[in-house]
Scaffold this motif. Sequence first.
Motif, PDB file in Angstrom:
ATOM      1  N   TRP A   1       0.295  -0.161  -6.487  1.00  0.00           N
ATOM      2  CA  TRP A   1       0.039   1.245  -5.812  1.00  0.00           C
ATOM      3  C   TRP A   1       1.250   2.242  -6.233  1.00  0.00           C
ATOM      4  CZ3 TRP A   1      -4.712   3.097  -5.317  1.00  0.00           C
ATOM      5  CH2 TRP A   1      -5.823   2.026  -4.689  1.00  0.00           C
TER       6      TRP A   1
ATOM      7  N   ASP B   1      -2.870  -0.369 -12.992  1.00  0.00           N
ATOM      8  CA  ASP B   1      -3.150  -1.837 -13.257  1.00  0.00           C
ATOM      9  C   ASP B   1      -2.570  -2.635 -14.338  1.00  0.00           C
ATOM     10  OD1 ASP B   1      -4.368  -0.538 -15.264  1.00  0.00           O
ATOM     11  OD2 ASP B   1      -6.435  -0.713 -14.838  1.00  0.00           O
TER      12      ASP B   1
ATOM     13  N   HIS C   1       0.796  -1.576   0.125  1.00  0.00           N
ATOM     14  CA  HIS C   1      -0.152   0.103   0.024  1.00  0.00           C
ATOM     15  C   HIS C   1       0.921   1.393  -0.057  1.00  0.00           C
ATOM     16  CE1 HIS C   1      -3.179  -3.045   1.160  1.00  0.00           C
ATOM     17  NE2 HIS C   1      -4.026  -2.186   0.547  1.00  0.00           N
TER      18      HIS C   1
ATOM     19  N   TYR D   1      -3.698   3.489  -8.524  1.00  0.00           N
ATOM     20  CA  TYR D   1      -3.184   1.898  -8.908  1.00  0.00           C
ATOM     21  C   TYR D   1      -3.075   1.811 -10.343  1.00  0.00           C
ATOM     22  CZ  TYR D   1      -3.293  -3.055  -8.553  1.00  0.00           C
ATOM     23  OH  TYR D   1      -2.858  -4.545  -8.698  1.00  0.00           O
TER      24      TYR D   1
END
Length: 290
Positions: free
Chosen positions: A124, A118, A44, A116
């Motif tokens: 992140w 992807d 995170h 984020y």
Amino acid sequence: MNNKKDKNRQYYSVRTGKIDGELSLELADILELFRDLFKSWLDHGYFQQHFGYHCVDKGYVPGERGLPLEKAIVLEVRKPDICPIEDACESYSEDDLFDVIEFLYDYISKPRKRYYHDWSCCGWHCDQFGRIDRDEGVIEYRKKINNILKDYHGGYSISEDGEILVPVDSGLKPLLEAEVTHPDNENVKSKIENAKKKFRRYKSSPDDRRDAVRDLADVLEYLRPQIKESLLRKDENDLFELANRFGIRHHGKGQQLEYDKEIWYNWMFYYYLSTIHATLQLIGKQSDIM
């Protein structure tokens, strides 16, 4: 409907007395719990401010330290075999674990803004941090680390300064946590707090513990003029004889230096700490009367 959870809630078996609620974890248990916490913080972005991140498009994006976490920790902790943390921690010694916990405390930082990425599950990416968020990250870190350390071999913890503290006998915890009522921060409150940290520091040396006892004796010396109306002269002098005779406050001939320091420093520390709190109560009563 109230969805807020009571942080002090006890569940059925503990609440009804069917079990005492005590939990004793071994090092292997702590390492597994720590690995899960570290991986969550890493995923995170809690270490990106200082150590940057890897991106499938940009490669390594450096943080404020200019080094990846794995290289920085080896350089600062001086141990080459503790990375990567999520894999190596399975074989950590207790010292290794506490080194890493203290290191991460210094560099954890909660992101203010992130997105984020992807593509190929890159993860992140965080690009805004701030002092407020740094404090929030530290608070969260201490809370979660202490939550797993409290059940390890009597209850270790990490202090507000980021140092591992050794367990304290449950009967002495109220004394360590007692509020210092004197208004003088520099000569009384801060000295007492620093003495407690020195004494409880993980694997503190005999010199550290002696210094902690001496600091408390110095606080009592500072309070001495204020207790002349509260204690008899002989009693007052007896308070300082202990530290003077056993090589704590002064160095001179005739002092007794051959004694089991591990045992007696422990006794002296709590003796002086309890005496200080008793003295402060006497001073308070004296002030009320006057």
